[in-house]
Design an enzyme around this catalytic site. Structure first.
Site, PDB file in Angstrom:
ATOM      1  CB  VAL A  28      -0.922   0.030   1.234  1.00 48.21           C
ATOM      2  CG1 VAL A  28      -1.861   1.232   1.175  1.00 48.21           C
ATOM      3  CG2 VAL A  28      -1.718  -1.270   1.347  1.00 48.21           C
ATOM      4  CB  CYS A  29       1.003   4.212   0.458  1.00 46.30           C
ATOM      5  SG  CYS A  29       1.346   5.986   0.421  1.00 46.30           S
ATOM      6  CB  THR A  30       5.831   4.889   0.042  1.00 49.90           C
ATOM      7  OG1 THR A  30       5.494   4.916   1.438  1.00 49.90           O
ATOM      8  CG2 THR A  30       5.509   6.240  -0.584  1.00 49.90           C
TER       9      THR A  30
END
Length: 213
Positions: A99-101
């Site tokens: 998720v995300c970075t």
């Protein structure tokens, strides 16, 4: 169905809580939290603590691995304990999800070379540096890798995985159970939909806001 979520200091808690809340509702699912060391992990601005039940050496064998994002990801990009753990899990797990970075860790582990991938919009150039092919989609599935873009996309990512692991009816039932029917108060939320002024606000005017990503 064993699900393990990596925890680390200065992570974004919603990246972990969003998808595990969804995945834990699958029939027979069990969620474990894994850290570099056992014990409490503090989130990006220390507003919340989470507990790692296992460390990387005694973590249970998992069907799904969840890798959250947050500024603490950058501290792990050269951490061979974490990268070797990810490589090992990739050989045996059904899915590795970020998720995300968190996808930057997948890149640092060498898992994204030549693959479509997504991350938070502020980290696209970093993702590309690992040989990935960034796309501006909320959820990307390439082989046994699944990635969500920004922080809130972890819920969409998890529902997509539920539908693949079980069926659409189960995923829809879980979505209804948690009453996930997003109706944000504003029409933005992605750089494609937002004004240049708001984008600049995230990037520069509010350093703490940018740091939280």
């Amino acid at each position: 169905m064993n699900i393990s979520c990596l925890l680390f200091d200065r992570m974004t808690t919603l990246d972990a809580i969003g998808p595990t809340t969804i995945l834990a509702r699958m029939p027979g699912a069990k969620v474990s939290f894994v850290g570099l060391n056992k014990g409490e992990i503090r989130s990006v601005q220390s507003e919340l603590g989470m507990v790692a039940d296992y460390d990387l050496t005694d973590a249970p064998s998992s069907d799904i691995i969840i890798i959250p994002g947050g500024p603490g990801v950058r501290d792990l990009l050269g951490n061979q304990r974490v990268l070797n753990w990810l490589r090992s899990e990739y050989r045996s797990a059904k899915w590795i999800a970020s998720v995300c970075t968190g996808s930057l860790l997948l890149g640092a582990a060498g898992l994204l070379q030549g693959r479509k991938a997504t991350t938070h919009w502020t980290a696209v150039d970093e993702l590309r540096s690992f040989g990935a092919k960034p796309v501006s989609e909320r959820v990307i599935i390439d082989g046994r890798l699944a990635m969500g873009a920004g922080v809130s996309s972890g819920i969409d990512l998890a529902l997509s995985l539920v539908s693949l692991l079980t069926d659409e009816e189960t995923a829809r039932a879980i979505q209804l159970k948690v009453e996930y029917d997003p109706q944000p108060p504003f029409s933005g939320g992605t750089p494609q939909k937002e004004s240049a002024e708001i984008i600049d606000l995230v990037r520069t005017f509010k350093p703490a806001m940018a740091e939280a990503l």
